[in-house]
Design an enzyme around this catalytic site. Structure first.
Site, PDB file in Angstrom:
ATOM      1  N   GLU A 241      -8.915   2.255 -46.456  1.00  0.00           N
ATOM      2  CA  GLU A 241      -8.326   3.112 -45.421  1.00  0.00           C
ATOM      3  C   GLU A 241      -9.325   4.207 -45.059  1.00  0.00           C
ATOM      4  O   GLU A 241      -9.367   5.254 -45.725  1.00  0.00           O
ATOM      5  CB  GLU A 241      -7.050   3.783 -45.945  1.00  0.00           C
ATOM      6  CG  GLU A 241      -5.945   2.834 -46.284  1.00  0.00           C
ATOM      7  CD  GLU A 241      -4.580   3.476 -46.038  1.00  0.00           C
ATOM      8  OE1 GLU A 241      -3.803   2.882 -45.287  1.00  0.00           O
ATOM      9  OE2 GLU A 241      -4.304   4.566 -46.553  1.00  0.00           O
TER      10      GLU A 241
ATOM     11  N   HIS B 249      -3.744   7.663 -52.252  1.00  0.00           N
ATOM     12  CA  HIS B 249      -3.729   7.702 -50.783  1.00  0.00           C
ATOM     13  C   HIS B 249      -4.513   8.925 -50.295  1.00  0.00           C
ATOM     14  O   HIS B 249      -4.498   9.973 -50.947  1.00  0.00           O
ATOM     15  CB  HIS B 249      -2.273   7.763 -50.288  1.00  0.00           C
ATOM     16  CG  HIS B 249      -2.169   7.588 -48.806  1.00  0.00           C
ATOM     17  ND1 HIS B 249      -2.374   8.620 -47.929  1.00  0.00           N
ATOM     18  CD2 HIS B 249      -1.911   6.488 -48.052  1.00  0.00           C
ATOM     19  CE1 HIS B 249      -2.237   8.160 -46.688  1.00  0.00           C
ATOM     20  NE2 HIS B 249      -1.962   6.866 -46.739  1.00  0.00           N
TER      21      HIS B 249
HETATM   22  P1  PGA Z   1      -1.167   5.127 -40.078  1.00  0.00           P
HETATM   23  O1  PGA Z   1      -1.156   5.432 -41.655  1.00  0.00           O
HETATM   24  O2  PGA Z   1      -0.925   3.643 -39.943  1.00  0.00           O
HETATM   25  O3  PGA Z   1      -0.068   5.950 -39.529  1.00  0.00           O
HETATM   26  O4  PGA Z   1      -2.526   5.516 -39.581  1.00  0.00           O
HETATM   27  C1  PGA Z   1      -1.746   4.534 -42.554  1.00  0.00           C
HETATM   28  C2  PGA Z   1      -1.634   5.041 -43.951  1.00  0.00           C
HETATM   29  O5  PGA Z   1      -1.611   6.257 -44.164  1.00  0.00           O
HETATM   30  O6  PGA Z   1      -1.552   4.266 -44.912  1.00  0.00           O
END
Ligand code: PGA
Length: 254
Positions: free
Chosen positions: A168, A96
């Protein structure tokens, strides 16, 4: 079947808060149609056991937010894949952007974590994505190619087909700024191309690609349906079950 992953991050600070979450989550689950989706809740490790015990539904699996690459030994403070698996969890987020940013995690370390996850029958949810600077410099594709090639080194095609990818963009996580559906589609196509080159089309088709970063119910068309994603990874909006299930219901209908 679409995958909806909730990443609760470092929240639910007390057993009381956790128990309120269970109650509200269970109520929403009961009131919602979820037949077409698989929900995965990635919870703080300290709550893994209570979540696997309290949330019993075939529509909901539990996952950790991280694991260490060794299975056991003198690694103070770490949590291993066998520990997570033995508590009944089925998934683990790996790589992540918050792990990369605050703990200096690399794609080479993610590679070791993916291997140990698979060995212990945990499905890795491997996160990739470019920072704002990388995007502005036109380096997004190169960054993602590198994040994938390092993390998939030595991974067989049978193993690869079990891995879930979450695209992401770092600039979108926690920011309320989201890419357009075309931008997401472009990255999805890039990822599929990389996997076709590495493993061939049949395996590339099996690797699920999710979108994550500021996902909200009103954005589901843009970030999931239009670009044809296999699901979403939800951070903040997973903290209130009512909001999370708004997302679940929309995706379940599509
Ligand atoms: P968020 O986080 O939806 O709060 O932007 C997404 C993530 O970190 O996976």
């Amino acid at each position: 079947m679409k995958l909806i992953v909730g990443n609760l991050k470092m929240n639910l600070l007390s057993t009381a808060e956790r128990d309120r979450y269970f109650e509200s989550f269970k109520k929403e689950l009961k009131d919602s149609k979820v037949g077409n989706v698989q929900i995965v809740l990635c919870v703080p490790s300290i709550h893994l056991e209570s979540f696997t015990k309290k949330i019993k539904s075939k529509s909901v699996e539990i996952g950790s937010q991280n694991i260490f690459w060794e299975e056991k030994g003198s690694y103070t403070g770490e949590i291993s894949a066998p520990m997570v698996a033995s508590l009944g969890a089925q998934y683990s987020i790996i790589g992540h952007s918050e792990r990369r940013r605050y703990f200096g995690e690399t794609s080479a370390q993610a590679n070791m974590k993916i291997k140990v996850a698979l060995k212990n029958k945990l499905t890795p949810i491997y996160c990739v994505g470019e920072t704002k600077e990388e995007k502005e410099n036109g380096d997004a594709a190169q960054v993602i190619i590198q994040q994938i090639s390092e993390a998939f080194a030595g991974i067989s095609s049978t193993q690869a087909s079990k891995i879930v990818i979450a695209y992401e963009p770092v600039w979108s996580v926690g920011s309320d700024i989201v890419p357009s559906s075309d931008e997401i589609l472009e990255i999805k196509i890039l990822l599929k191309k990389i996997f076709v080159e590495l493993y061939g089309l049949p395996v590339a088709e099996k690797i699920s690609v999710l979108y994550g970063g500021s996902v909200k119910s009103e954005l589901i068309n843009q970030v999931c349906i239009e670009p044809g994603m296999d699901g979403v990874l939800v951070g903040r909006e997973s903290l209130v079950p009512r909001d999370f299930f708004k997302i679940v219901k929309i995706i379940n209908k599509n």
